[in-house]
Design an enzyme around this catalytic site. Structure first.
Site, PDB file in Angstrom:
ATOM      1  N   HIS A 238      29.225  46.484  35.806  1.00 30.87           N
ATOM      2  CA  HIS A 238      28.721  47.684  35.134  1.00 30.87           C
ATOM      3  C   HIS A 238      28.843  47.468  33.633  1.00 30.87           C
ATOM      4  O   HIS A 238      29.554  46.556  33.176  1.00 30.87           O
ATOM      5  CB  HIS A 238      29.496  48.939  35.571  1.00 30.87           C
ATOM      6  N   ASP A 365      44.110  46.146  52.681  1.00 33.79           N
ATOM      7  CA  ASP A 365      45.248  45.233  52.558  1.00 33.79           C
ATOM      8  C   ASP A 365      46.468  45.986  52.031  1.00 33.79           C
ATOM      9  O   ASP A 365      46.459  46.506  50.914  1.00 33.79           O
ATOM     10  CB  ASP A 365      44.878  44.079  51.630  1.00 33.79           C
ATOM     11  N   SER A 380      37.156  46.078  37.978  1.00 37.55           N
ATOM     12  CA  SER A 380      35.698  45.998  38.024  1.00 37.55           C
ATOM     13  C   SER A 380      35.259  44.552  37.798  1.00 37.55           C
ATOM     14  O   SER A 380      35.674  43.919  36.826  1.00 37.55           O
ATOM     15  CB  SER A 380      35.068  46.889  36.946  1.00 37.55           C
TER      16      SER A 380
END
Length: 416
Positions: A238, A365, A380
């Site tokens: 992004h 996890d 990110s």
């Protein structure tokens, strides 16, 4: 006469019934979901292009081939500039649709997951707030007049390029510009605007001022997604936006640095948390940033960069490869060590245009959940791996549930 009509009607009904049965058999053998996926797919990897040529990929009745050619006879040397038109035929005879696609340049990349430090210089200067000017008539706020707005990028004043924060004061205080209405060029929501503004004379500093706070750089921590065979990288998934205005940084130039993770603010509902990273500008420079757009940041890494050491070669999987189910992400949550964690792809979205919310993922996890609470800011760009292929990158976290987030298809990033 009546008897003959009844026999004729029965024959017609039998034919109609037979046709309906055949039609149902044919329809049941067509995987419409795959055809729909392909209809919304403009990118394929080389292996996927070969895969769809198999006789049963779209069922026993639909065949796909390159228009005016056969898929599996394509010379791989021309893939870089190859945009074939795929044609679908019923019974390999009746054309039913065609679709032009792009073939992804990279069939394999280095999947990373390393934490990186980023420093971006803006094109022009970004308006982030107001700074009222003390004039003889009282304080004046430039933002109240409406000539400038928060998020505007000032690129020129009186036809002079605004190189940085100091440029503004120098230009508006030049002798021939004092006490004048000046031409100013700004970028607002990706549109260039030419207008005029009259700087105010500040009685305290005895200088002319625009009356706004501006910034010409941005920095932060993110995750490197991949490095291709040409040392070109993609990260974040992004754009980098200004922390105050939330607008995308208009990039002039940028640097990538090796970063060490010092700690993590664990994510909880309502607070996404964040990775605390440390890097020093000017040291451990790994490459340059050339693009900052909707799908991440992109550029080139140095040939001898240290980020390669924490990467592993991975085959690329386009959107046709991504399925709901088990997957993994690679990321760094301590020091410079990249680890692999289990996730689940909950949903994949059909996209006719590129978007950074291509799939919904959930962290499963326990190791990562204990360390971070799920997905946190700074993760990110973490590559998403499914069935040994890199298929996307983490982009956003659900603020209400940090165990979930969005990912972007790797297609969109590799095309930049």
């Amino acid at each position: 006469m009546v008897c003959r009509i009844n026999k004729k009607n029965k024959s017609i009904l039998a034919i109609i019934f037979f046709v309906l049965i055949i039609s149902l058999v044919v329809l049941s053998g067509i995987p419409f979901s795959r055809l729909d996926t392909f209809s919304n797919c403009t990118f394929l990897t080389q292996s996927e292009l070969l895969e769809i040529s198999k006789a049963n990929y779209f069922g026993p009745f639909i065949r796909a081939s390159v228009k005016n050619g056969i898929i599996n006879t394509i010379n791989s040397e021309i893939y870089d500039s190859y945009e074939p038109e795929i044609e679908f035929k019923l019974f390999n005879l009746i054309p039913i649709k065609s679709k032009r696609i792009k073939v992804l340049r990279s069939n394999k990349v280095l999947a990373s997951g390393s934490a990186i430090g980023l420093v971006l210089k803006t094109e022009g200067v970004l308006v982030v707030g107001s700074s009222p000017v003390s004039t003889l008539e009282g304080e004046k706020d430039a933002l109240v007049d409406g000539v400038l707005k928060i998020g505007d990028v000032i690129t020129q004043i009186e036809n002079e390029t605004v190189e940085g924060v100091s440029s503004i004061s120098r230009i508006i205080n030049e002798e021939n510009n004092k006490n004048k209405e000046l031409n100013i060029k700004i970028i607002r929501k990706n549109k260039e605007i030419n207008t005029k503004i009259k700087p105010c004379y500040d009685v305290k500093s005895e200088n002319y001022k625009l009356g706004v706070w501006v910034r010409d750089d941005a920095s932060g921590v993110g995750t490197l997604t991949y490095i291709d065979e040409n040392n070109r990288f993609g990260a974040l998934g992004h754009p980098i936006c200004d922390s105050d205005t939330k607008s995308k940084i208009s990039l002039k130039e940028g640097k990538v640095y090796k970063c060490s993770v010092l700690g993590v603010n664990k994510g909880v509902s309502g607070d996404p948390g964040e990775i605390k990273g440390f890097f020093m500008q000017g040291k451990n420079e790994q490459g340059v940033v050339e693009k900052n757009n909707a799908y991440g940041i992109f550029g080139n890494v140095n040939k001898d960069n240290e980020l390669v050491n924490n990467s592993s070669q991975c085959e690329v999987g386009g959107r046709m490869s991504v399925k709901p189910g088990k997957a993994q992400i690679r990321c760094c949550v301590e020091g410079t060590n990249v680890e692999t964690f289990d996730i689940e792809i909950i949903k994949t979205n059909y996209q006719t245009y590129s978007n950074d919310k291509s799939m919904v993922i959930r962290v499963t996890d326990n190791r990562l959940l204990e360390k971070t609470g799920g997905i946190v800011q700074g993760m990110s760009g973490s590559p998403i791996i499914q069935n040994g292929k890199i298929v996307g990158a983490v982009t956003h976290v659900f603020v209400s549930d940090p165990t979930k987030g969005f990912g972007v298809y790797i297609d969109w990033m590799l095309d930049q």
